[in-house]
Design a protein around this motif. Structure first.
Motif, mmCIF file in Angstrom:
data_model
loop_
_atom_site.group_PDB
_atom_site.id
_atom_site.type_symbol
_atom_site.label_atom_id
_atom_site.label_comp_id
_atom_site.label_asym_id
_atom_site.label_seq_id
_atom_site.Cartn_x
_atom_site.Cartn_y
_atom_site.Cartn_z
ATOM 1 N N ASP A 15 0.812 -1.224 0.000
ATOM 2 C CA ASP A 15 0.000 0.000 0.000
ATOM 3 C C ASP A 15 0.841 1.267 0.000
ATOM 4 O OD1 ASP A 15 -2.270 -1.406 0.042
ATOM 5 O OD2 ASP A 15 -2.902 -0.851 2.068
ATOM 6 N N LEU A 16 2.042 1.151 0.557
ATOM 7 C CA LEU A 16 2.854 2.362 0.734
ATOM 8 C C LEU A 16 3.790 2.649 -0.441
ATOM 9 C CD1 LEU A 16 3.879 1.881 4.481
ATOM 10 C CD2 LEU A 16 2.111 3.382 3.564
ATOM 11 N N LEU A 17 3.917 1.689 -1.361
ATOM 12 C CA LEU A 17 4.942 1.846 -2.393
ATOM 13 C C LEU A 17 4.725 3.034 -3.330
ATOM 14 C CD1 LEU A 17 5.637 -1.941 -3.153
ATOM 15 C CD2 LEU A 17 6.989 -0.351 -1.756
ATOM 16 N N PRO A 18 3.489 3.289 -3.809
ATOM 17 C CA PRO A 18 3.318 4.488 -4.645
ATOM 18 C C PRO A 18 3.668 5.772 -3.880
ATOM 19 C CG PRO A 18 1.451 3.013 -4.923
ATOM 20 C CD PRO A 18 2.259 2.475 -3.780
ATOM 21 N N ALA A 19 3.253 5.830 -2.622
ATOM 22 C CA ALA A 19 3.549 7.031 -1.822
ATOM 23 C C ALA A 19 5.042 7.142 -1.540
ATOM 24 C CB ALA A 19 2.769 6.989 -0.509
ATOM 25 N N TYR A 20 5.703 6.000 -1.410
ATOM 26 C CA TYR A 20 7.159 6.015 -1.218
ATOM 27 C C TYR A 20 7.833 6.610 -2.459
ATOM 28 C CZ TYR A 20 11.949 4.292 -1.129
ATOM 29 O OH TYR A 20 13.320 4.221 -1.180
ATOM 30 N N LEU A 21 7.373 6.164 -3.633
ATOM 31 C CA LEU A 21 8.006 6.632 -4.869
ATOM 32 C C LEU A 21 7.745 8.104 -5.145
ATOM 33 C CD1 LEU A 21 7.518 3.708 -7.408
ATOM 34 C CD2 LEU A 21 9.641 4.508 -6.370
ATOM 35 N N ASN A 22 6.592 8.608 -4.765
ATOM 36 C CA ASN A 22 6.332 10.025 -5.067
ATOM 37 C C ASN A 22 6.751 10.950 -3.925
ATOM 38 O OD1 ASN A 22 4.255 10.226 -3.214
ATOM 39 N ND2 ASN A 22 2.670 10.739 -4.698
ATOM 40 N N GLY A 23 7.410 10.379 -2.938
ATOM 41 C CA GLY A 23 7.981 11.216 -1.877
ATOM 42 C C GLY A 23 6.965 11.727 -0.879
ATOM 43 N N ALA A 24 5.792 11.053 -0.806
ATOM 44 C CA ALA A 24 4.740 11.549 0.092
ATOM 45 C C ALA A 24 4.841 10.954 1.500
ATOM 46 C CB ALA A 24 3.363 11.257 -0.503
ATOM 47 N N LEU A 25 5.749 9.997 1.694
ATOM 48 C CA LEU A 25 5.883 9.416 3.037
ATOM 49 C C LEU A 25 6.793 10.286 3.905
ATOM 50 C CD1 LEU A 25 6.415 5.585 2.342
ATOM 51 C CD2 LEU A 25 4.282 6.792 2.873
ATOM 52 N N SER A 26 6.600 10.181 5.204
ATOM 53 C CA SER A 26 7.513 10.857 6.120
ATOM 54 C C SER A 26 8.869 10.139 6.053
ATOM 55 C CB SER A 26 6.973 10.788 7.546
ATOM 56 O OG SER A 26 7.021 9.450 7.994
ATOM 57 N N HIS A 27 9.883 10.779 6.564
ATOM 58 C CA HIS A 27 11.219 10.168 6.526
ATOM 59 C C HIS A 27 11.203 8.812 7.247
ATOM 60 C CE1 HIS A 27 15.529 9.796 6.420
ATOM 61 N NE2 HIS A 27 15.554 9.647 7.739
ATOM 62 N N ALA A 28 10.559 8.776 8.397
ATOM 63 C CA ALA A 28 10.534 7.537 9.187
ATOM 64 C C ALA A 28 9.820 6.423 8.424
ATOM 65 C CB ALA A 28 9.837 7.793 10.522
ATOM 66 N N GLU A 29 8.706 6.757 7.781
ATOM 67 C CA GLU A 29 7.973 5.743 7.006
ATOM 68 C C GLU A 29 8.823 5.251 5.830
ATOM 69 O OE1 GLU A 29 3.301 7.147 7.431
ATOM 70 O OE2 GLU A 29 4.647 8.276 6.114
ATOM 71 N N ALA A 30 9.491 6.199 5.171
ATOM 72 C CA ALA A 30 10.309 5.833 4.014
ATOM 73 C C ALA A 30 11.434 4.891 4.441
ATOM 74 C CB ALA A 30 10.876 7.092 3.358
ATOM 75 N N VAL A 31 12.028 5.156 5.594
ATOM 76 C CA VAL A 31 13.113 4.295 6.094
ATOM 77 C C VAL A 31 12.578 2.894 6.373
ATOM 78 C CG1 VAL A 31 14.651 3.918 8.062
ATOM 79 C CG2 VAL A 31 14.523 6.180 6.992
ATOM 80 N N GLU A 32 11.376 2.823 6.925
ATOM 81 C CA GLU A 32 10.777 1.503 7.208
ATOM 82 C C GLU A 32 10.491 0.741 5.918
ATOM 83 O OE1 GLU A 32 8.020 0.555 10.067
ATOM 84 O OE2 GLU A 32 8.493 2.179 11.455
ATOM 85 N N VAL A 33 9.991 1.466 4.924
ATOM 86 C CA VAL A 33 9.712 0.817 3.637
ATOM 87 C C VAL A 33 11.011 0.279 3.048
ATOM 88 C CG1 VAL A 33 9.037 1.259 1.228
ATOM 89 C CG2 VAL A 33 7.594 2.078 3.094
ATOM 90 N N GLU A 34 12.055 1.094 3.081
ATOM 91 C CA GLU A 34 13.339 0.660 2.511
ATOM 92 C C GLU A 34 13.871 -0.575 3.236
ATOM 93 O OE1 GLU A 34 15.579 4.259 2.777
ATOM 94 O OE2 GLU A 34 14.530 5.146 1.071
#
Lengths: 119, 190
Positions: A15-34
């Protein structure tokens, strides 16, 4: 080391991958996704799929913008459908003129910054 | 990118406040900063340059007229895109042009396979863009607003008027539909 809450909970991050790619996640969320994607083949494949879609969406939009379809605009103007199809400065000025007239004819008091968030 | 996007959103919010106070320069600035992306979005919705230009002007009128009703609950950008979407819907209805094929949006037939990400990755960018162009308007809209305009799920939900959960499933369905289109095209080539 970053805690991987998604992996800990046995969850994927689809669910989070499109938001990760467009930079809409917070830094903490992006780190968790990575962190999750680094350990999860399925999500890594999915991210690659989304990345291809993101590039193609931009390509599609660029293509639309490169084809101005001037013929359609001219046709509309010549038929009288595009009377307001004019330069940007004229659009803004005419908007202001028409709306100023309507505001004053309605006796609408000028809006103030303070009143903006009350509605 | 997120920081820049937040700053831009904050600036747009300030512009709308100034427009509500009758500031003509703010309207000019809002128009100049949002004209190109809004026009691009309207062209996705209408597939008609002339009509998109006309609707864009209606959006400007509506923004000037309705700035005092901007509550700040959604972002300024989502507010503007939402106006654009409603104006496009109204203009297309007047011209008896179908706006969205609602029947095909949320319903995904049971048993539809998960999209083949390898096929998406292996498709050429042009082939994939062609497939995006053939998607239903709502699926194309979701992809373009997310990946080209950089809207968050919440902003997209505000523009389209659906819950965030629906936005997520719409994106996922768009991806699945792309997979199906690529498969069809592959089968046709054999």
């Amino acid at each position: 080391m970053t805690e991987n809450h998604f992996a800990d909970a046995g969850l994927h991050v689809s669910d989070l991958l499109p938001a990760y790619l467009n930079g809409a996640l917070s830094h903490a969320e992006a780190v968790e996704v990575e962190a999750h994607v680094a350990d999860c083949d399925a999500c890594r494949r999915e991210l690659a799929g989304w990345r291809a879609i993101a590039s193609a969406a931009q390509f599609s939009m660029d293509r639309i913008e490169r084809s101005p379809d001037i013929g359609t605009a001219q046709k509309r103007r010549s038929r009288g459908h595009g009377k307001r199809f004019v330069g940007k400065d004229v659009i803004v000025k005419s908007t202001i003129a028409v709306q100023d007239e309507s505001r004053s004819s309605e006796g609408k008091p000028p809006q103030t910054k303070g009143s903006l968030l009350k509605h | 990118m997120r920081e820049a996007s937040l700053q831009a959103a904050e600036h747009s919010g300030e512009l709308i406040e100034r427009i509500a106070a009758g500031d003509h320069d703010a309207l000019q600035e809002l128009y100049e900063s949002h004209r190109a992306p809004l026009l691009g979005y309207l062209r996705v919705l209408t597939s008609d340059f002339g009509l998109a230009e006309e609707i864009l002007q209606d959006v400007l009128f509506a923004a000037w007229n309705g700035a005092d009703r901007f509550s700040g609950e959604s972002s300024a950008r989502a507010w503007l895109y939402g106006i654009a979407r409603r104006r496009a819907r109204d203009a297309m209805r007047k011209r008896r042009i179908q706006f969205v094929d609602l029947a095909s949006i949320e319903h995904v037939p049971a048993g539809d396979p998960e999209p083949d990400d390898v096929a998406l990755v292996n498709a050429g960018i042009e082939e994939l863009a062609d497939a995006i162009d053939r998607l239903s308007t709502v699926h194309r809209e979701a992809l373009i607003l997310t990946f080209v305009h950089g809207l968050s799920y919440q902003e997209l939900a505000d523009v389209v008027g659906v819950p965030v959960g629906t936005v997520k499933s719409r994106l996922s369905n768009a991806k699945r539909a792309l997979g199906k289109l690529l498969k069809k095209s592959d089968e046709a080539d054999r």
